[in-house]
Design a protein around this motif. Structure first.
Motif, PDB file in Angstrom:
ATOM      1  N   SER A 166       0.833  -1.202   0.000  1.00 53.76           N
ATOM      2  CA  SER A 166       0.000   0.000   0.000  1.00 53.76           C
ATOM      3  C   SER A 166       0.869   1.254   0.000  1.00 53.76           C
ATOM      4  O   SER A 166       2.008   1.236   0.448  1.00 53.76           O
ATOM      5  CB  SER A 166      -0.909   0.002   1.233  1.00 53.76           C
ATOM      6  N   GLU A 167       0.302   2.353  -0.523  1.00 53.29           N
ATOM      7  CA  GLU A 167       1.051   3.604  -0.596  1.00 53.29           C
ATOM      8  C   GLU A 167       1.472   4.068   0.794  1.00 53.29           C
ATOM      9  O   GLU A 167       2.559   4.597   0.980  1.00 53.29           O
ATOM     10  CB  GLU A 167       0.221   4.704  -1.265  1.00 53.29           C
ATOM     11  N   LEU A 168       0.570   3.873   1.755  1.00 55.14           N
ATOM     12  CA  LEU A 168       0.878   4.317   3.118  1.00 55.14           C
ATOM     13  C   LEU A 168       2.112   3.594   3.627  1.00 55.14           C
ATOM     14  O   LEU A 168       3.028   4.197   4.182  1.00 55.14           O
ATOM     15  CB  LEU A 168      -0.322   4.031   4.032  1.00 55.14           C
ATOM     16  N   ASN A 169       2.155   2.289   3.395  1.00 53.72           N
ATOM     17  CA  ASN A 169       3.290   1.519   3.893  1.00 53.72           C
ATOM     18  C   ASN A 169       4.574   1.873   3.154  1.00 53.72           C
ATOM     19  O   ASN A 169       5.643   1.924   3.737  1.00 53.72           O
ATOM     20  CB  ASN A 169       3.007   0.025   3.777  1.00 53.72           C
ATOM     21  N   PHE A 170       4.456   2.157   1.858  1.00 56.96           N
ATOM     22  CA  PHE A 170       5.626   2.534   1.068  1.00 56.96           C
ATOM     23  C   PHE A 170       6.249   3.809   1.641  1.00 56.96           C
ATOM     24  O   PHE A 170       7.471   3.893   1.847  1.00 56.96           O
ATOM     25  CB  PHE A 170       5.203   2.733  -0.398  1.00 56.96           C
ATOM     26  N   ALA A 171       5.402   4.789   1.961  1.00 61.53           N
ATOM     27  CA  ALA A 171       5.900   6.044   2.530  1.00 61.53           C
ATOM     28  C   ALA A 171       6.515   5.791   3.900  1.00 61.53           C
ATOM     29  O   ALA A 171       7.571   6.343   4.239  1.00 61.53           O
ATOM     30  CB  ALA A 171       4.773   7.060   2.634  1.00 61.53           C
ATOM     31  N   ASN A 172       5.856   4.933   4.694  1.00 67.29           N
ATOM     32  CA  ASN A 172       6.386   4.586   6.019  1.00 67.29           C
ATOM     33  C   ASN A 172       7.774   3.987   5.923  1.00 67.29           C
ATOM     34  O   ASN A 172       8.667   4.303   6.695  1.00 67.29           O
ATOM     35  CB  ASN A 172       5.478   3.547   6.690  1.00 67.29           C
ATOM     36  N   LEU A 173       7.920   3.096   4.937  1.00 69.75           N
ATOM     37  CA  LEU A 173       9.172   2.387   4.721  1.00 69.75           C
ATOM     38  C   LEU A 173      10.309   3.387   4.550  1.00 69.75           C
ATOM     39  O   LEU A 173      11.381   3.255   5.135  1.00 69.75           O
ATOM     40  CB  LEU A 173       9.009   1.564   3.447  1.00 69.75           C
ATOM     41  N   LEU A 174      10.057   4.421   3.737  1.00 68.85           N
ATOM     42  CA  LEU A 174      11.094   5.409   3.447  1.00 68.85           C
ATOM     43  C   LEU A 174      11.470   6.196   4.700  1.00 68.85           C
ATOM     44  O   LEU A 174      12.641   6.394   4.998  1.00 68.85           O
ATOM     45  CB  LEU A 174      10.627   6.365   2.344  1.00 68.85           C
ATOM     46  N   THR A 175      10.454   6.639   5.463  1.00 64.20           N
ATOM     47  CA  THR A 175      10.776   7.438   6.650  1.00 64.20           C
ATOM     48  C   THR A 175      11.387   6.567   7.740  1.00 64.20           C
ATOM     49  O   THR A 175      12.250   7.029   8.477  1.00 64.20           O
ATOM     50  CB  THR A 175       9.523   8.145   7.200  1.00 64.20           C
TER      51      THR A 175
END
Lengths: 426, 258
Positions: free
Chosen positions: A71-80
């Motif tokens: 999911s997009e939310l998890n992808f962004a989380n992964l980066l931060t």
């Protein structure tokens, strides 16, 4: 000059696969470039290959078992999640290139984060003053460590092990025996918690791809004009196109709305840490690949005696590598403070250092010195972040996460040792 | 031939802790000539060379270069005068490529940035000038080269800088027959181009094949420095093994006199 531009043009469409007359030649040169790469890998120069393969396999694995991973939310989380340890790992690459180690980088980032928090929250400094002071603290720490290693001659393992314990104590003292200082400054908080506007994300991507392409093609034209060996233009086009495609997919995904409740809060755009890491990546790569300072780091790591005989000031190179390492650890500390909204005695503690060393080594930086790049830290950092994040989604306890991450680090170090042996045997 | 030596050492002493390695050594090197430096293992050849190259500071004695007395404190000082040393263990970085190794410590830059194109051109020209055609690409890592190729790179590195004195520490020790011949030819060509060449070697055939003068060290003392045409093979061997041969050599050495 115009002639050089014109000669580029016929080859340009080949990257899209148009089978023309020139296409055959370009395909052949691409094939020979691929063959050279395979030879290099066989010779023990694995580079980033294991990290890229690992990343693909891990992502496929977690995506199959837990669809929410994609999911997009998890992808962004992964980066931060990954950003803090990636910054520390970038610094560690400099020290690892010399064949040294900095075990204190984690707690050094903690000390710097504590300095930041105290100045921001307790003393009301502006964000830029506090951030500069935190980075300066890192620089001083690196200077002391580097002098102890290079001038006094204590093995870096011992110096930084002592510093590991010492800095843990300093964090406790700074934070008055373990109180938690929250960060309220909006700019510092934004680093790990806010996003670029979707339009700005696209603009930044376009500018970086254009700049990368321009530098690559200008260099190539210069070398062609002087009659030096060049890589095939089609390969350059593939590289630039690849960067553009990957970047476009990432920016597109991150620009999707990922808030669970749009009425409460809209959440879209590229996280601000991404360009921060990208700037560090470009600056570090420039320093290592394009300046004599970078070359001297590789030389000292490859053969310190040869470097000394070539007139390189080996001690100064050692000290500056530690300075860079601890300064980047400070940046990692600032990112961690921003992400946690606060600084406590665990900032930079527990597994932070292990994850950062793991990131650098998994990415392909050798523990024996002389081999590695800054981008290794980013690739390896993503592998580590994917493992942490994916296993978290699968509901494993942190005990299991630690054990698995530790094993992955061991595997990466094993690959490093074996590929080095293979290179030596030739 | 030439009257003034380009490099002239007198009364050089060097100790490592309690061990005195060089005793009152005199050594002359002339431009346009190959001076062979011979001696048994432990005679002090490598130490003498490292003193000349600024790796080890000398404890006493005078170091004259082109007639001027000089102080050499670091490899950089020696390189600045035009003295280049090709070491036995080659001193190349395995993880760097040929061009990077040849320019190590003296990179060409444009502003802050390395000028790779210029360095590559100069390296290619130098290798061409030495008629080196054995390397596939000058951008390949040194770790992928053979022993002879490494030796060639090391010598090319030394002559790249318009140097005046080139010192070669056993350049043929690890080479096969054909490659030895190539390297010796290269050594002769350097001297014919006007450079002063010092050749350290254990191999008498090599020494007699290319050298104009022979300097023999014996237990840290200079036993004799003679013209190659004035001595025979066996006289040089005697100088190396006992420090004297007939009228030549040390008048009185501890343990060598019966």
């Amino acid at each position: 000059m115009t002639a050089a531009v014109a000669s580029e043009k016929p080859e340009m469409p080949d990257s899209s696969g148009a089978p023309k007359k020139d296409g055959a030649a370009a395909a052949a040169s691409l094939r020979s470039a691929a063959r050279t790469y395979v030879e290099r890998v066989r010779g023990g120069e694995l580079g980033a290959l294991p990290a890229v393969l690992g990343l693909i396999v891990l992502c496929a694995f977690f995506a199959a078992l837990r669809p929410v991973f994609l999911s997009e939310l998890n992808f962004a989380n992964l980066l931060t999640q990954g950003a803090g340890s990636i910054a520390i790992a970038m610094g560690l690459v400099f020290v690892l290139l010399l064949g040294e180690i900095d075990l204190s980088a984690g707690y050094a980032s903690g000390v710097c984060a504590a300095v930041l928090a105290i100045l921001l929250t307790d003393n009301g400094w502006p964000w830029y003053g506090a951030a500069a002071a935190a980075i300066l603290t890192g620089t001083v720490i690196g200077l002391v460590l580097g002098l102890l290693v290079a001038k006094v001659g204590i093995p870096s393992f011992v110096v930084t092990l002592a510093a590991f314990l010492g800095f843990q104590g300093i964090v406790l003292m700074l934070l008055k025996e373990g109180t938690n200082i929250s960060i309220r400054d909006q700019t510092i908080l934004a680093v790990a918690n806010s996003n670029l506007s979707p339009a700005l994300g696209w603009v930044l991507l376009a500018v970086s791809v254009a700049a990368y392409g321009a530098i690559q093609f200008r260099q190539d034209r210069n070398r062609r004009r002087r009659g030096l060996v060049t890589v095939p233009l089609s390969l350059l086009a593939v590289r630039v196109g690849g960067l553009a495609a990957l970047g476009a997919v990432a920016v597109h995904l991150l620009n999707q709305e990922r808030s669970r409740n749009i009425i409460v809060d809209s959440l879209k755009g590229v996280p601000i840490v991404v360009p921060v890491i990208a700037v560090l990546l470009v600056a570090g790569t420039f320093l290592l690949q394009r300046t004599s300072f970078g070359l001297h780091i590789y030389a000292v790591g490859g053969n310190a005696e040869a470097a000394r005989r070539a007139g390189i000031n080996v001690a100064a190179i050692r000290v500056s590598a530690f300075v860079i390492c601890s300064s980047l650890a400070a940046v990692g500390g600032i990112i961690a403070a921003s992400r946690g909204n606060s600084v406590d005695p665990n900032t930079g503690g527990s597994n932070v250092l292990l994850l950062a060393v793991g990131a650098a080594v998994i990415g392909g930086t050798s523990l024996f010195g002389g081999r590695g790049r800054i981008v290794d830290a980013v690739l390896g950092g993503m592998v580590v972040a994917v493992i942490q994040n994916g296993m978290g989604l699968m509901g494993y306890s942190s005990g299991v996460k630690y054990a698995v991450t530790g094993s992955v680090l061991l595997v990466a170090a094993g690959v490093d040792a074996l590929s080095r042996r293979r290179a030596v045997q030739r | 031939m030439t009257a003034t030596p380009i490099l002239q050492l007198r009364g050089i002493d060097k100790s490592f802790g309690p061990v005195q390695v060089l005793h009152d050594v005199a050594f002359d090197v002339h431009p346009g000539e190959v001076t062979a430096l011979v001696g048994d293992n432990g005679a002090g050849k490598s130490t003498l060379v490292k003193c000349i190259g600024g790796i080890h500071p000398i404890d006493g004695g005078t170091y004259r270069f082109e007639g001027e007395q000089v102080q050499v404190h670091s490899p950089r000082d020696a390189a600045a005068m035009g003295v280049e040393i090709v070491y036995q263990d080659l001193a190349l970085c395995d993880n760097l490529d040929i061009v990077q190794n040849m320019f190590l410590g003296r990179e060409k830059r444009r502003g802050l940035v390395l000028d790779d194109a210029t360095m590559e051109e100069m390296a290619a020209k130098t290798l061409e000038g030495l008629s080196v055609r054995t390397v596939k690409s000058i951008r390949q890592q040194v770790s992928s080269l053979s022993g002879g190729q490494r030796q060639t790179v090391a010598i090319a590195k030394a002559v790249l800088w318009n140097s005046k004195v080139v010192i070669l520490d056993e350049p043929t020790a690890a080479l096969g027959v054909a490659q030895t011949a190539q390297v010796l030819e290269l050594v002769r060509r350097l001297a014919d181009n006007g450079l002063a060449v010092v050749l350290i070697s254990h191999n008498m055939n090599d020494v007699f094949a290319v050298s104009d003068r022979i300097a023999a060290l014996y237990l840290g003392r200079m036993a004799a420095q003679v013209r190659t045409s004035d001595v025979t093979h066996s006289q040089v061997v005697e100088l190396i093994t006992s420090g004297r041969s007939g009228d030549l050599g040390l008048a009185h050495t501890n343990g060598a006199t019966a």
